[in-house]
Design a protein around this motif. Structure first.
Motif, PDB file in Angstrom:
ATOM      1  N   PHE A 278       0.762  -1.056   0.088  1.00  0.00           N
ATOM      2  CA  PHE A 278       0.051   0.162   0.078  1.00  0.00           C
ATOM      3  C   PHE A 278       0.761   1.205   0.168  1.00  0.00           C
ATOM      4  N   GLY A 279       2.003   1.255   0.732  1.00  0.00           N
ATOM      5  CA  GLY A 279       2.843   2.419   0.889  1.00  0.00           C
ATOM      6  C   GLY A 279       3.576   2.864  -0.542  1.00  0.00           C
ATOM      7  N   VAL A 280       4.005   1.711  -0.930  1.00  0.00           N
ATOM      8  CA  VAL A 280       4.869   2.207  -2.383  1.00  0.00           C
ATOM      9  C   VAL A 280       3.983   2.229  -3.377  1.00  0.00           C
ATOM     10  N   GLY A 281       2.827   1.945  -3.470  1.00  0.00           N
ATOM     11  CA  GLY A 281       1.835   1.927  -4.656  1.00  0.00           C
ATOM     12  C   GLY A 281       1.191   3.267  -4.352  1.00  0.00           C
ATOM     13  N   GLY A 282       0.776   3.694  -3.004  1.00  0.00           N
ATOM     14  CA  GLY A 282       0.286   4.910  -2.979  1.00  0.00           C
ATOM     15  C   GLY A 282       1.089   6.178  -3.099  1.00  0.00           C
ATOM     16  N   ALA A 283       2.324   6.017  -2.583  1.00  0.00           N
ATOM     17  CA  ALA A 283       3.408   6.960  -2.647  1.00  0.00           C
ATOM     18  C   ALA A 283       3.545   7.398  -4.491  1.00  0.00           C
ATOM     19  N   GLY A 284       3.751   6.024  -5.067  1.00  0.00           N
ATOM     20  CA  GLY A 284       4.012   6.414  -6.357  1.00  0.00           C
ATOM     21  C   GLY A 284       2.712   6.972  -7.099  1.00  0.00           C
ATOM     22  N   LEU A 285       1.557   6.720  -6.807  1.00  0.00           N
ATOM     23  CA  LEU A 285       0.343   7.145  -7.562  1.00  0.00           C
ATOM     24  C   LEU A 285       0.170   8.652  -7.056  1.00  0.00           C
ATOM     25  N   LEU A 286       0.494   9.150  -5.727  1.00  0.00           N
ATOM     26  CA  LEU A 286       0.588  10.226  -5.241  1.00  0.00           C
ATOM     27  C   LEU A 286       1.572  11.425  -5.890  1.00  0.00           C
ATOM     28  N   VAL A 287       2.808  10.868  -6.081  1.00  0.00           N
ATOM     29  CA  VAL A 287       3.621  11.750  -6.624  1.00  0.00           C
ATOM     30  C   VAL A 287       3.596  11.792  -8.108  1.00  0.00           C
ATOM     31  N   SER A 288       3.170  10.873  -8.726  1.00  0.00           N
ATOM     32  CA  SER A 288       2.692  11.029 -10.210  1.00  0.00           C
ATOM     33  C   SER A 288       1.785  12.142 -10.626  1.00  0.00           C
ATOM     34  N   GLN A 289       0.924  12.524  -9.673  1.00  0.00           N
ATOM     35  CA  GLN A 289      -0.214  13.348 -10.078  1.00  0.00           C
ATOM     36  C   GLN A 289       0.284  14.736  -9.544  1.00  0.00           C
ATOM     37  N   LEU A 290       1.421  14.924  -9.008  1.00  0.00           N
ATOM     38  CA  LEU A 290       1.932  16.269  -8.784  1.00  0.00           C
ATOM     39  C   LEU A 290       2.676  16.995  -9.901  1.00  0.00           C
ATOM     40  N   GLN A 375      13.378   4.035 -15.162  1.00  0.00           N
ATOM     41  CA  GLN A 375      13.444   5.515 -15.582  1.00  0.00           C
ATOM     42  C   GLN A 375      13.927   5.696 -16.841  1.00  0.00           C
ATOM     43  N   ASP A 376      15.092   4.940 -17.330  1.00  0.00           N
ATOM     44  CA  ASP A 376      15.598   5.003 -18.466  1.00  0.00           C
ATOM     45  C   ASP A 376      14.820   4.642 -19.625  1.00  0.00           C
ATOM     46  N   HIS A 377      13.607   3.761 -19.375  1.00  0.00           N
ATOM     47  CA  HIS A 377      13.023   3.530 -20.445  1.00  0.00           C
ATOM     48  C   HIS A 377      11.665   4.176 -20.249  1.00  0.00           C
ATOM     49  N   GLY A 378      11.393   5.384 -19.662  1.00  0.00           N
ATOM     50  CA  GLY A 378      10.276   6.215 -19.913  1.00  0.00           C
ATOM     51  C   GLY A 378       9.249   5.762 -18.663  1.00  0.00           C
ATOM     52  N   SER A 379       9.599   5.245 -17.629  1.00  0.00           N
ATOM     53  CA  SER A 379       8.706   4.877 -16.448  1.00  0.00           C
ATOM     54  C   SER A 379       8.632   6.135 -15.614  1.00  0.00           C
ATOM     55  N   SER A 380       7.495   6.401 -15.024  1.00  0.00           N
ATOM     56  CA  SER A 380       7.252   7.406 -14.177  1.00  0.00           C
ATOM     57  C   SER A 380       7.008   6.876 -12.807  1.00  0.00           C
ATOM     58  N   GLU A 381       6.883   7.661 -11.812  1.00  0.00           N
ATOM     59  CA  GLU A 381       6.559   7.283 -10.355  1.00  0.00           C
ATOM     60  C   GLU A 381       5.416   6.047 -10.293  1.00  0.00           C
ATOM     61  N   LEU A 382       4.607   6.385 -11.135  1.00  0.00           N
ATOM     62  CA  LEU A 382       3.323   5.600 -11.264  1.00  0.00           C
ATOM     63  C   LEU A 382       3.641   4.176 -11.609  1.00  0.00           C
ATOM     64  N   HIS A 383       4.463   4.001 -12.651  1.00  0.00           N
ATOM     65  CA  HIS A 383       4.617   2.575 -13.318  1.00  0.00           C
ATOM     66  C   HIS A 383       5.700   1.940 -11.990  1.00  0.00           C
ATOM     67  N   MET A 384       6.366   2.836 -11.492  1.00  0.00           N
ATOM     68  CA  MET A 384       7.403   2.300 -10.433  1.00  0.00           C
ATOM     69  C   MET A 384       6.564   1.792  -9.226  1.00  0.00           C
ATOM     70  N   GLY A 385       5.823   2.392  -8.646  1.00  0.00           N
ATOM     71  CA  GLY A 385       5.047   2.237  -7.454  1.00  0.00           C
ATOM     72  C   GLY A 385       3.900   0.960  -7.653  1.00  0.00           C
ATOM     73  N   LEU A 386       3.419   0.922  -8.828  1.00  0.00           N
ATOM     74  CA  LEU A 386       2.303  -0.134  -9.004  1.00  0.00           C
ATOM     75  C   LEU A 386       3.245  -1.721  -9.268  1.00  0.00           C
ATOM     76  N   ALA A 389       4.500  -2.887  -6.012  1.00  0.00           N
ATOM     77  CA  ALA A 389       3.247  -3.153  -5.163  1.00  0.00           C
ATOM     78  C   ALA A 389       2.840  -4.637  -5.434  1.00  0.00           C
ATOM     79  N   LEU A 390       2.943  -4.524  -6.952  1.00  0.00           N
ATOM     80  CA  LEU A 390       2.487  -6.040  -7.443  1.00  0.00           C
ATOM     81  C   LEU A 390       3.436  -7.242  -7.194  1.00  0.00           C
ATOM     82  N   ALA A 391       4.563  -6.761  -6.967  1.00  0.00           N
ATOM     83  CA  ALA A 391       5.825  -7.869  -6.315  1.00  0.00           C
ATOM     84  C   ALA A 391       5.427  -8.239  -5.019  1.00  0.00           C
ATOM     85  N   LEU A 392       5.121  -7.138  -4.100  1.00  0.00           N
ATOM     86  CA  LEU A 392       4.738  -7.412  -2.678  1.00  0.00           C
ATOM     87  C   LEU A 392       3.597  -8.327  -2.591  1.00  0.00           C
ATOM     88  N   LEU A 393       2.522  -7.847  -3.305  1.00  0.00           N
ATOM     89  CA  LEU A 393       1.258  -8.876  -3.249  1.00  0.00           C
ATOM     90  C   LEU A 393       1.302 -10.204  -3.840  1.00  0.00           C
TER      91      LEU A 393
END
Length: 576
Positions: A278-290, A375-386, A389-393
């Motif tokens: 929840f923390g890594v996915g939520g933080a990535g989603l929040l930061v990507s919207q700023l 990041q070198d292949h165009g991923s944002s914080e949203l892609h990273m966080g989700l 989170a998928l790996a942890l789940l």
């Protein structure tokens, strides 16, 4: 805790599980993105690896020492509270460290979000609203340009020339002759006070020795100054946060053991995985919207630090009510030493220890530099966080498959499958091609982490004596999460610096695959110890126990009678 106080085990587990969820959520808001922040500041891969490796080694040494001290002085709750507050405060200090002009990665921000247009600075870098834009090519470093040496104005040069010409004038010669006696007196005075000058010089040399380090920092370039500031800050941060996990874990286990409910101790672990997801996915989603800059030229990556401090503050009230108990009869230091002897005495346990160490080395490369590759292949914080989170789940879902896996594979083979799965993940990471390309490999975390640690748990039960299972399990976790991660961070940083991200991941994959080929052969050669099922012995019938005891007594009596007959026959032969 008083003896007459009623113990509510369900309430204790609920409090411990909620605290574990919040604490893991706070760490996941920041730690996975920490190396990415170091990259934005201007650290090289080797510098990043040194910082992260030092962080893991501090945890390896300081966690058990701090836990022992908190138990000896009965200050566990104070240590937990101070660790929460101190780690959150020191983490925010990292935001005060300014970046350098050396950038090694592409920014994930969309430059069109910025209100002002970019302007080019004197050194050739693009500056947007006072913040230097990042270099367009990943892996390339651009040294900060120094301004050329300034030449003195022409008027100054002309005045100096006229002054030199005036030295040949007669008035100038007379002035020199008048000043000669004064210089002679000064030279005589200086020669007379030679001892004082030598003493003063000695004192100055001593003072210079004390400030050698500070002087060396001043003559360093900006990037190395940044590196040492981050290294010192991260070391203080880890020293503040490292005691929390072991101290809270020891207090909870002794509390449940006092209530005869130690078998439910491991039920709080799944809450930590869910909180981290929840923390890594939520933080990535929040930061990507700023926006790239949130306020006062503050980059949006600073939100990770604020989230970490905020969630840690939410966990503070729970820390004051955590179920803790002090069992002075239990000596954990001796337990760890005994656990090390048990692991060293079993060949299969040693093979499991080597496997966890290698998995920790390769896993640190993934933890430190996977987001760089994304990041070198165009991923944002949203892609990273989700993706994280998928790996942890996926890892948290492995207990649902434990029954089927245990029927198909032995624990030794599951250990091989777990290490091989991590090797396949590393090999896949070297071929990323887009922002979402990492998702298929994250599902393998169910086996690379979940299955591997299940096999380690079974190995701990096989080798450990009664009451030592938890200490043996800590030996394995320390080898993988702390020692292995520390060594892997050092090696991974230098490998990325020398060969690049792609070849670093491929090297880790090849190393794990080679070990997975050798591991089954070594397991086959290693002697297998017979496992004693203590629960089955304790659950045996009283009649069966009495029968077995009577049989043992008869066996002992028959053997003694046979020995006595043998001695008598031997004496008769001697007499004859």
């Amino acid at each position: 805790m008083k003896r007459n106080k009623q113990i509510n085990v369900k309430r204790a587990l609920a409090l411990a599980g909620t605290f574990n969820l919040l604490y893991c959520c706070a760490r996941a808001c920041l730690l996975p993105f920490l190396t990415l922040y170091f990259r934005q500041l201007g650290l090289t891969p080797a510098m990043t690896g040194i910082v992260m490796g030092t962080k893991h080694l501090i945890t390896l040494v300081w966690s058990p020492v701090a836990s022992l001290l908190s138990k000896h002085y009965n200050k566990r709750r104070a240590v937990i509270n101070c660790s929460l507050v101190g780690s959150a405060a020191v983490a925010l200090v990292l935001l005060l460290i300014p970046p350098t002009d050396v950038h090694t990665q592409t920014s994930t921000c969309n430059m069109s979000d910025l209100s002002s247009a970019p302007t080019q600075s004197l050194d050739g870098n693009w500056v947007v609203s006072g913040v230097t834009a990042l270099a367009p090519q990943s892996g390339a470093s651009f040294p900060a340009q120094t301004p050329p040496d300034t030449q003195p104005p022409a008027s100054v040069v002309t005045s100096r020339t006229h002054h030199d010409d005036d030295k040949s004038h007669p008035q100038h010669q007379n002035a020199d002759s008048a000043a000669a006696p004064v210089r002679n007196k000064r030279s005589n005075f200086k020669s007379g006070s030679g001892e004082q000058r030598r003493e003063k010089a000695t004192e100055e040399e001593k003072m210079e020795g004390y400030f050698d380090f500070l002087g060396s920092l001043k003559v360093m370039d900006t990037q190395h100054q940044l590196f040492f500031l981050i290294l010192i800050t991260v070391s203080v941060w880890e020293s503040a946060s490292a005691p929390l996990e072991w101290t809270a874990d020891d207090g909870l286990y002794e509390y449940l053991d006092y209530a005869d409910a130690s078998d439910r101790y491991t039920s709080t672990g799944v809450w930590g995985l869910l909180g981290a997801a929840f923390g890594v996915g939520g933080a990535g989603l929040l930061v990507s919207q700023l926006r790239c800059l949130i306020a006062d030229q503050t980059p949006r990556s600073a939100v990770h630090f604020y989230c970490y401090a905020g969630v840690a503050a939410l966990a503070l009230p729970l820390a004051t009510h955590l179920p803790l108990y002090l069992n002075k009869k239990r000596d954990r230091a001796n337990g760890l030493l005994k656990a090390m002897q048990l692991v060293r005495g079993s060949p299969r346990a040693l093979l499991c220890a080597v496997t966890t160490l290698l998995v920790g080395v390769a896993g640190s490369a993934v933890d430190n530099f996977l987001l760089w590759q994304m990041q070198d292949h165009g991923s944002s914080e949203l892609h990273m966080g989700l993706s994280l989170a998928l790996a942890l789940l996926s890892q948290a879902a492995f207990p649902l498959l434990t029954g089927r896996v245990s029927k198909l594979l032995s624990p030794g083979r599951v250990l091989v499958v777990g290490a091989a799965s991590l090797g396949l993940q590393c090999f896949y990471y070297s071929f990323l091609w887009g922002p979402w390309a990492v998702l298929p490999a994250q599902v393998l975390s169910c086996f690379s982490s979940g299955a591997l640690w299940w096999a380690v748990k079974v190995q701990c039960e096989d080798v450990a004596t009664v009451g030592a299972e938890r200490s043996v399990r800590r030996i394995y976790s320390a080898l993988s999460l702390y020692l292995g991660s520390g060594l892997g961070s050092f090696a991974g940083g230098f490998a990325v610096q020398r060969f690049g991200l792609m070849w670093m991941f491929r090297g880790a994959a090849v190393g794990l695959m080679l070990w997975c080929v050798c591991l089954p052969l070594l397991q086959w050669k290693a002697p297998r110890q017979r496992r004693i099922n203590y629960s089955r012995l304790l659950a045996a019938d009283a009649s069966e126990a009495s029968d077995s005891e009577s049989e043992q007594e008869r066996d002992w009596l028959d053997k003694a009678m046979e020995d006595d007959r043998g001695r008598k026959n031997h004496g008769r032969r001697i007499n004859h």
